[in-house]
Design a protein around this motif. Sequence first.
Motif, PDB file in Angstrom:
ATOM      1  N   ASP A 135      28.364  49.779  56.103  1.00 61.72           N
ATOM      2  CA  ASP A 135      27.933  51.181  56.086  1.00 61.72           C
ATOM      3  C   ASP A 135      28.850  52.021  55.194  1.00 61.72           C
ATOM      4  O   ASP A 135      29.273  53.120  55.547  1.00 61.72           O
ATOM      5  CB  ASP A 135      27.899  51.759  57.502  1.00 61.72           C
ATOM      6  N   GLY A 136      29.145  51.476  54.038  1.00 63.56           N
ATOM      7  CA  GLY A 136      30.034  52.146  53.094  1.00 63.56           C
ATOM      8  C   GLY A 136      31.074  51.170  52.587  1.00 63.56           C
ATOM      9  O   GLY A 136      31.217  50.056  53.116  1.00 63.56           O
ATOM     10  N   VAL A 137      31.790  51.553  51.542  1.00 55.91           N
ATOM     11  CA  VAL A 137      32.815  50.688  50.966  1.00 55.91           C
ATOM     12  C   VAL A 137      34.164  51.025  51.591  1.00 55.91           C
ATOM     13  O   VAL A 137      34.651  52.147  51.445  1.00 55.91           O
ATOM     14  CB  VAL A 137      32.892  50.867  49.436  1.00 55.91           C
ATOM     15  N   PRO A 138      34.785  50.070  52.307  1.00 56.90           N
ATOM     16  CA  PRO A 138      36.088  50.340  52.919  1.00 56.90           C
ATOM     17  C   PRO A 138      37.131  50.752  51.877  1.00 56.90           C
ATOM     18  O   PRO A 138      37.073  50.331  50.722  1.00 56.90           O
ATOM     19  CB  PRO A 138      36.458  48.999  53.570  1.00 56.90           C
ATOM     20  N   GLN A 139      38.071  51.561  52.290  1.00 62.09           N
ATOM     21  CA  GLN A 139      39.076  52.109  51.385  1.00 62.09           C
ATOM     22  C   GLN A 139      39.854  51.029  50.655  1.00 62.09           C
ATOM     23  O   GLN A 139      40.212  51.177  49.485  1.00 62.09           O
ATOM     24  CB  GLN A 139      40.047  52.994  52.170  1.00 62.09           C
ATOM     25  N   GLU A 140      40.111  49.902  51.348  1.00 60.28           N
ATOM     26  CA  GLU A 140      40.946  48.852  50.755  1.00 60.28           C
ATOM     27  C   GLU A 140      40.157  47.903  49.851  1.00 60.28           C
ATOM     28  O   GLU A 140      40.744  47.074  49.147  1.00 60.28           O
ATOM     29  CB  GLU A 140      41.635  48.051  51.858  1.00 60.28           C
ATOM     30  N   TRP A 141      38.817  47.991  49.851  1.00 58.82           N
ATOM     31  CA  TRP A 141      38.017  47.010  49.126  1.00 58.82           C
ATOM     32  C   TRP A 141      38.279  46.986  47.622  1.00 58.82           C
ATOM     33  O   TRP A 141      38.395  45.887  47.042  1.00 58.82           O
ATOM     34  CB  TRP A 141      36.530  47.245  49.394  1.00 58.82           C
ATOM     35  N   PRO A 142      38.363  48.112  46.926  1.00 57.48           N
ATOM     36  CA  PRO A 142      38.632  48.045  45.476  1.00 57.48           C
ATOM     37  C   PRO A 142      39.904  47.265  45.144  1.00 57.48           C
ATOM     38  O   PRO A 142      39.922  46.501  44.170  1.00 57.48           O
ATOM     39  CB  PRO A 142      38.757  49.518  45.078  1.00 57.48           C
ATOM     40  N   HIS A 143      40.949  47.433  45.951  1.00 55.44           N
ATOM     41  CA  HIS A 143      42.191  46.713  45.662  1.00 55.44           C
ATOM     42  C   HIS A 143      42.043  45.226  45.954  1.00 55.44           C
ATOM     43  O   HIS A 143      42.567  44.386  45.211  1.00 55.44           O
ATOM     44  CB  HIS A 143      43.349  47.291  46.472  1.00 55.44           C
ATOM     45  N   ARG A 144      41.307  44.891  46.985  1.00 55.29           N
ATOM     46  CA  ARG A 144      41.086  43.478  47.290  1.00 55.29           C
ATOM     47  C   ARG A 144      40.284  42.806  46.177  1.00 55.29           C
ATOM     48  O   ARG A 144      40.584  41.672  45.785  1.00 55.29           O
ATOM     49  CB  ARG A 144      40.363  43.333  48.627  1.00 55.29           C
ATOM     50  N   MET A 145      39.274  43.503  45.658  1.00 56.80           N
ATOM     51  CA  MET A 145      38.503  42.954  44.549  1.00 56.80           C
ATOM     52  C   MET A 145      39.368  42.825  43.302  1.00 56.80           C
ATOM     53  O   MET A 145      39.289  41.830  42.570  1.00 56.80           O
ATOM     54  CB  MET A 145      37.287  43.839  44.266  1.00 56.80           C
ATOM     55  N   ALA A 146      40.219  43.803  43.044  1.00 57.26           N
ATOM     56  CA  ALA A 146      41.104  43.751  41.873  1.00 57.26           C
ATOM     57  C   ALA A 146      42.054  42.558  41.964  1.00 57.26           C
ATOM     58  O   ALA A 146      42.294  41.858  40.963  1.00 57.26           O
ATOM     59  CB  ALA A 146      41.887  45.056  41.761  1.00 57.26           C
ATOM     60  N   GLU A 147      42.584  42.313  43.144  1.00 56.36           N
ATOM     61  CA  GLU A 147      43.489  41.174  43.325  1.00 56.36           C
ATOM     62  C   GLU A 147      42.758  39.850  43.126  1.00 56.36           C
ATOM     63  O   GLU A 147      43.334  38.880  42.622  1.00 56.36           O
ATOM     64  CB  GLU A 147      44.117  41.226  44.713  1.00 56.36           C
ATOM     65  N   PHE A 148      41.496  39.810  43.530  1.00 60.50           N
ATOM     66  CA  PHE A 148      40.691  38.605  43.328  1.00 60.50           C
ATOM     67  C   PHE A 148      40.428  38.373  41.843  1.00 60.50           C
ATOM     68  O   PHE A 148      40.495  37.239  41.347  1.00 60.50           O
ATOM     69  CB  PHE A 148      39.376  38.729  44.090  1.00 60.50           C
ATOM     70  N   LEU A 149      40.130  39.434  41.107  1.00 57.39           N
ATOM     71  CA  LEU A 149      39.787  39.306  39.700  1.00 57.39           C
ATOM     72  C   LEU A 149      41.000  39.000  38.822  1.00 57.39           C
ATOM     73  O   LEU A 149      40.882  38.274  37.823  1.00 57.39           O
ATOM     74  CB  LEU A 149      39.133  40.605  39.199  1.00 57.39           C
ATOM     75  N   TRP A 150      42.138  39.535  39.165  1.00 66.40           N
ATOM     76  CA  TRP A 150      43.285  39.521  38.264  1.00 66.40           C
ATOM     77  C   TRP A 150      43.675  38.124  37.753  1.00 66.40           C
ATOM     78  O   TRP A 150      43.873  37.947  36.542  1.00 66.40           O
ATOM     79  CB  TRP A 150      44.481  40.196  38.932  1.00 66.40           C
ATOM     80  N   PRO A 151      43.798  37.093  38.592  1.00 70.58           N
ATOM     81  CA  PRO A 151      44.192  35.777  38.059  1.00 70.58           C
ATOM     82  C   PRO A 151      43.204  35.214  37.051  1.00 70.58           C
ATOM     83  O   PRO A 151      43.576  34.374  36.217  1.00 70.58           O
ATOM     84  CB  PRO A 151      44.240  34.888  39.316  1.00 70.58           C
ATOM     85  N   HIS A 152      41.960  35.678  37.088  1.00 66.51           N
ATOM     86  CA  HIS A 152      40.932  35.157  36.192  1.00 66.51           C
ATOM     87  C   HIS A 152      40.825  35.940  34.885  1.00 66.51           C
ATOM     88  O   HIS A 152      40.220  35.441  33.926  1.00 66.51           O
ATOM     89  CB  HIS A 152      39.566  35.175  36.895  1.00 66.51           C
ATOM     90  N   ILE A 153      41.367  37.132  34.840  1.00 66.11           N
ATOM     91  CA  ILE A 153      41.199  37.956  33.642  1.00 66.11           C
ATOM     92  C   ILE A 153      42.508  38.318  32.977  1.00 66.11           C
ATOM     93  O   ILE A 153      42.514  38.823  31.855  1.00 66.11           O
ATOM     94  CB  ILE A 153      40.414  39.247  33.947  1.00 66.11           C
ATOM     95  N   GLU A 154      43.635  38.034  33.622  1.00 66.09           N
ATOM     96  CA  GLU A 154      44.932  38.372  33.041  1.00 66.09           C
ATOM     97  C   GLU A 154      45.172  37.574  31.760  1.00 66.09           C
ATOM     98  O   GLU A 154      44.937  36.363  31.718  1.00 66.09           O
ATOM     99  CB  GLU A 154      46.044  38.074  34.046  1.00 66.09           C
ATOM    100  N   ALA A 155      45.621  38.243  30.740  1.00 64.21           N
ATOM    101  CA  ALA A 155      45.937  37.558  29.480  1.00 64.21           C
ATOM    102  C   ALA A 155      47.232  36.780  29.632  1.00 64.21           C
ATOM    103  O   ALA A 155      48.182  37.235  30.285  1.00 64.21           O
ATOM    104  CB  ALA A 155      46.069  38.572  28.342  1.00 64.21           C
ATOM    105  N   LEU A 156      47.289  35.590  29.029  1.00 62.74           N
ATOM    106  CA  LEU A 156      48.523  34.821  29.013  1.00 62.74           C
ATOM    107  C   LEU A 156      49.533  35.479  28.087  1.00 62.74           C
ATOM    108  O   LEU A 156      49.156  36.051  27.058  1.00 62.74           O
ATOM    109  CB  LEU A 156      48.259  33.394  28.529  1.00 62.74           C
TER     110      LEU A 156
END
Length: 222
Positions: free
Chosen positions: A181-202
């Motif tokens: 029933d809405g996007v929890p406050q912490e969700w954007p950061h959790r998604m960012a942490e999930f994405l980061w290892p896959h998109i971070e430049a070497l």
Amino acid sequence: MTTTPPDQSLPSEGREMGRQRVRSRTDRKLVDATMRIALQRGVDAVTIEEVSRISGVAKTTIYRRFHNRQELLDGIAHTEMVRPLDMSHTSFDVEGIAERIHAAVQEFDEAFGVKAVGQVMSSDSGFFHSVVVNVLEPVRNRIADYFKRGAQAHKFRPDLDVDFILDLTLGGMVATAALHDGVPQEWPHRMAEFLWPHIEALPQGNTGSQPTNPTQPLQTVA
């Protein structure tokens, strides 16, 4: 003694700003009422009479802007529902990604709510199609621009599949909003942490292996 009439008590610039504020509030009421009716009962339920009832805006005021129902729908679909947030100085790291995702949540909520995004995008209604073109696609393009700039700055992978990242992020956002029933406050950061290892430049010169690209299938070992 001569007194100044009330309508002349403010400079012309002040009176014009006041009229613009009133018009802006009226526009917002009309947008909210139209979208509420269309989302809850379907586009066919949108009439000037019903929009007036839901919004509290007099029918005479609405008719001064729109001659009929179709003009109302066209006008609302092309109204600026979202005020773009300035993300030009957002960092290209986990915190920046979380900030960019959070901004998208705010923009969708300002327009008509994250939960309604899927409904709007999946509808075959001409009205909702116009809303997608004029509201949803610009938000998506602003997020895409952020990831593209990050790749150009060598902070994100140069081969980053931006479209996939957007589909993953926005799809997850809509599903989360529906489940909670809405996007929890912490969700954007959790998604960012999930994405980061896959998109971070070497780091330059590092020839080590990069984390698995989420756009590529995982390899299994027999």
